[in-house]
Design an enzyme around this catalytic site. Sequence first.
Site, mmCIF file in Angstrom:
data_model
loop_
_atom_site.group_PDB
_atom_site.id
_atom_site.type_symbol
_atom_site.label_atom_id
_atom_site.label_comp_id
_atom_site.label_asym_id
_atom_site.label_seq_id
_atom_site.Cartn_x
_atom_site.Cartn_y
_atom_site.Cartn_z
ATOM 1 N N LYS A 134 0.846 -1.201 0.000
ATOM 2 C CA LYS A 134 0.000 0.000 0.000
ATOM 3 C C LYS A 134 0.876 1.243 0.000
ATOM 4 O O LYS A 134 1.402 1.660 1.038
ATOM 5 C CB LYS A 134 -0.914 0.037 1.229
ATOM 6 C CG LYS A 134 -1.944 1.148 1.111
ATOM 7 C CD LYS A 134 -2.473 1.633 2.430
ATOM 8 C CE LYS A 134 -1.652 2.687 3.080
ATOM 9 N NZ LYS A 134 -1.504 3.966 2.358
ATOM 10 N N GLU A 170 9.800 15.385 16.009
ATOM 11 C CA GLU A 170 10.269 15.246 14.635
ATOM 12 C C GLU A 170 9.551 16.273 13.766
ATOM 13 O O GLU A 170 8.326 16.285 13.698
ATOM 14 C CB GLU A 170 9.973 13.830 14.123
ATOM 15 C CG GLU A 170 10.501 13.595 12.728
ATOM 16 C CD GLU A 170 10.126 12.226 12.181
ATOM 17 O OE1 GLU A 170 8.934 11.864 12.243
ATOM 18 O OE2 GLU A 170 11.025 11.531 11.681
ATOM 19 N N CYS A 178 14.024 10.162 7.823
ATOM 20 C CA CYS A 178 13.803 9.808 9.222
ATOM 21 C C CYS A 178 15.051 9.864 10.111
ATOM 22 O O CYS A 178 14.959 10.164 11.284
ATOM 23 C CB CYS A 178 13.205 8.406 9.283
ATOM 24 S SG CYS A 178 14.163 7.224 8.312
ATOM 25 N N GLU A 214 9.244 0.750 11.265
ATOM 26 C CA GLU A 214 10.328 1.713 11.020
ATOM 27 C C GLU A 214 9.710 3.092 11.174
ATOM 28 O O GLU A 214 8.936 3.536 10.323
ATOM 29 C CB GLU A 214 10.888 1.531 9.601
ATOM 30 C CG GLU A 214 11.565 0.206 9.371
ATOM 31 C CD GLU A 214 12.943 0.115 10.030
ATOM 32 O OE1 GLU A 214 13.488 1.162 10.421
ATOM 33 O OE2 GLU A 214 13.451 -1.003 10.162
#
Length: 477
Positions: A176, A382, A284, A250
């Site tokens: 997806k 973040e 990331c 992750e």
Amino acid sequence: MLHDRFFIGNQWTKPATNAHFTIKNASTGETVGLTAEAGTADIDAAVTVARAAFDGGDWSGMAPAERARIMRRFAEELRKRAPQTAEAVSTQNGMPISISGAFEGDVAPNILDYYADLAEEMVLEDVRPSQFGTETFVQRLPVGVVAAIIPWNFPVNLSLVKLGPAMAAGCTMVIKPSPGTVLDSYVMAEAALAAGVPAGVLNWVPADREVGQYLIEHPGIDKVAFTGSTAAGRKIAARCGELLRPVTLELGGKSAAILLEDTDLKTFTQGIPTACLLNNGQTCYLGTRILAPKSRYDEIVDAVAGFVGALKVGDAMDPETHVGPLASEEHRARVERYIEIGKNEGRLVTGGRRPGASQGGWFVEPTVFADVDNTATIAREEIFGPVLSIIPYEGEEQAIEIANDSDFGLGGSVWSKDKAHAKAVAEKVQTGSIGLNGYVISVGSPFGGIKQSGIGREFGPEAMGAYQTYKSIFAMN
Ligand code: NAD
């Protein structure tokens, strides 16, 4: 309409509904076209064929050398399409074409070659001494049908790093993609078809998060591989926990770039584009907290602000661009909210605005805050944009303490003229990976997070375990 079909069972399948995504060019804000959006009936169709392909055994039971041959052909077909891949990615998420051409176009297919080699080398059964019987046969088997959920920031790498070990192990997959990068998934599907990947092994169904959730909960799924935000990962992990379904995660990061007293500032500034700002800060593992020794603080702030302030911001398709737009209007608004918060938490030394020529695209200037305390919001959360915080420290022990004072533990870097010294510091940083005088991931070494950055590892042989299960056959006589 750019794409009005899904790739299911090696057929370009008509969607069950008329739902669609509007695809926009991040550099101009203009609508590029529409693509089909999967609903739950499309997910059912994809899981059904993936399930049948797995249970039928043609792929899972295929000799690993034959699977490896198909995977290498797939890599070759992707290489032929590298420019198309790069353009698809950069159009939607704003990644400078120089980066997407290299990372997403040219280099990403190597992941398939790497896992093709591992498939050939894999020992599928070993015979072990038995405590009570004659011997035990220990087998490694593919885990089954995998649901792979992909984010928008490096969609090709983050797909292939799931496809590689899953295919090598003999799994089949329903993938997806994120609505934020759909176009590249069609390039991957065309390459898989051209390479002769058997029907049902790989199926792509771009969908939103609700339909993604339907996929991860689907009774036909045996394992979930997720890359994305910590918030979504937590939700998915909770659901997988209830279902007792294996899941790898992750997730996000807020890593530290630790500059030791003897850092060569030229080396550091030249490393900023890959170690701290890659893909407009939409990566990331970046070291977005720059830890600077007080003894060299002003010099470091000037060097970082000077370098970042001089980066060329522009259209993602321009090969000269260093920093492109953010991936969507909503994402830019989020990053700008953090910049506003930062103005009260630190000293803005460069950037902070929309560049003059940004027109319709979703640009923000690369931004640096100095004098940031590690308790500040911009040092803890973040941001996922081109925003760096410089945090002063006194003595190496404090640098390590600050680096480790984070909810995340994904990447980071240590900078010093003395590599052995840098390595000794890196060993004390609580993180899944860390660079010395730079940071670039390597296909043969595990990558992943600790703390809220995730569970499990991708890349390297370590990734194989997540796509395999073990069976012990105890022979009693
Ligand atoms: P996101 O969490 O919003 O979405 C990621 C993917 O998950 C998308 O395909 C989305 O549609 C899907 N999704 C979201 N909620 C879901 C749910 N409940 N069920 C099923 N699917 C769901 O993340 P994003 O904005 O696309 O990506 C950016 C985030 O990804 C950042 O936090 C970044 O740090 C992280 N990331 C981590 C890594 C890593 O390897 N650790 C790599 C790249 C990106």
